[in-house]
Design a protein around this motif. Structure first.
Motif, PDB file in Angstrom:
ATOM      1  N   LYS A   2      42.265  35.909  29.009  1.00 62.93           N
ATOM      2  CA  LYS A   2      41.436  36.318  30.130  1.00 62.93           C
ATOM      3  C   LYS A   2      42.225  37.285  31.008  1.00 62.93           C
ATOM      4  N   ILE A   3      41.594  38.380  31.402  1.00 69.01           N
ATOM      5  CA  ILE A   3      42.281  39.370  32.233  1.00 69.01           C
ATOM      6  C   ILE A   3      41.522  39.585  33.532  1.00 69.01           C
ATOM      7  N   LYS A   4      42.291  39.869  34.593  1.00 70.71           N
ATOM      8  CA  LYS A   4      41.687  40.120  35.903  1.00 70.71           C
ATOM      9  C   LYS A   4      42.555  41.107  36.664  1.00 70.71           C
ATOM     10  N   GLU A  47      45.303  28.981  26.356  1.00 71.13           N
ATOM     11  CA  GLU A  47      44.812  30.328  26.604  1.00 71.13           C
ATOM     12  C   GLU A  47      45.794  31.109  27.464  1.00 71.13           C
ATOM     13  N   ASN A  61      46.346  33.983  30.464  1.00 68.75           N
ATOM     14  CA  ASN A  61      45.723  34.624  31.621  1.00 68.75           C
ATOM     15  C   ASN A  61      46.605  35.782  32.079  1.00 68.75           C
ATOM     16  N   LYS A  63      46.948  38.742  35.099  1.00 68.10           N
ATOM     17  CA  LYS A  63      46.555  39.361  36.355  1.00 68.10           C
ATOM     18  C   LYS A  63      47.390  40.626  36.517  1.00 68.10           C
ATOM     19  N   ASP A  69      55.310  31.521  31.876  1.00 66.82           N
ATOM     20  CA  ASP A  69      54.704  32.078  33.092  1.00 66.82           C
ATOM     21  C   ASP A  69      55.637  33.183  33.596  1.00 66.82           C
TER      22      ASP A  69
END
Length: 228
Positions: free
Chosen positions: A36-38, A52, A54, A56, A80
């Motif tokens: 998931k990308i934001k 999953e 992530n 940012k 992380d």
């Protein structure tokens, strides 16, 4: 490694991610690990909780850099990673005026490698190795880039979040053009252009106009060194 990036598969971002992933032997497909990308302000963060990924990211170049981080750390398990660049611009200058001019395909591969490392700027150092309108002997038989090739490289760089900055010479370091009798009137001595010559100023105007026409960056590196 297979990744399923949750994003519009026809978007520029997805196409760019697919390009850089290919350099890491990574496959983007629906059956891969969910990513998931934001886009957000601040530092880039990439984290994997075992199920999953992530991402940012603040900029396109940071998004490309995140692929390099996934490639490096995901095989070790949960991670992380947060990174914030120390400079607004991180770039490289590639000499395309000595011995060989990189093919467009080679430049694109270099762009992918740079993108994975978080670079956001690239210069192609071209003394006379680019096509110049109304000057057919400029870069003649030197493997010069055509206008279409420069546009192709520029568009590819932009897709990966890299600014292509023209890097040319406007006073010296132009020995190759003086192989041709046509440029005799442009010469002061050695490989140096003749100051205060209208012919020379017209030539420099053509150089700047040509780069502006083919490359989107508002910046240009104008070499004026070693003019003895």
């Amino acid at each position: 490694m297979k990744l399923n990036i949750i994003i519009n598969k026809s978007s520029d971002e997805y196409i760019a991610l697919k390009e850089v992933a290919s350099e890491c032997s990574m496959e983007l497909c629906d059956s891969g690990t969910s990513v998931k990308i934001k886009q957000t302000a601040g530092a880039m963060r990439v984290y994997f909780d075992g199920k999953e990924v992530n991402i940012k990211y603040p900029t396109r170049s940071a998004l490309m850099r995140s692929v390099g981080i996934i490639s490096r750390y995901m095989k070790e398990g949960v991670f992380d990673i947060t990174q914030s660049p120390a400079f607004e611009r991180l770039g490289i200058m590639i000499d395309c005026s000595r011995n060989a001019v990189m093919k467009v395909s080679a430049v694109k591969r270099m762009c992918r490698i740079l993108a994975l490392m978080g670079y956001n700027m690239m210069m192609l150092y071209t003394e006379d190795t680019y096509e110049l309108e109304n000057y057919p002997y400029f870069g003649h038989m030197r493997g010069r880039y055509t206008k279409d090739e420069l546009r192709e490289i520029d568009d590819y760089c932009a897709m990966l979040g890299i600014e292509l900055v023209p890097c040319i010479q406007t006073l010296a370091h132009l020995n190759a053009i003086f192989r041709w009798p046509y440029f005799a009137k442009y010469r002061d001595c050695d490989d140096i252009l003749l100051a205060e010559s209208e012919h020379v100023y017209e030539l420099i105007d053509a150089m700047l106009a040509g780069m502006k026409e083919n490359i989107k960056s508002p910046s240009i590196n104008i070499g004026m060194d070693e003019a003895h």
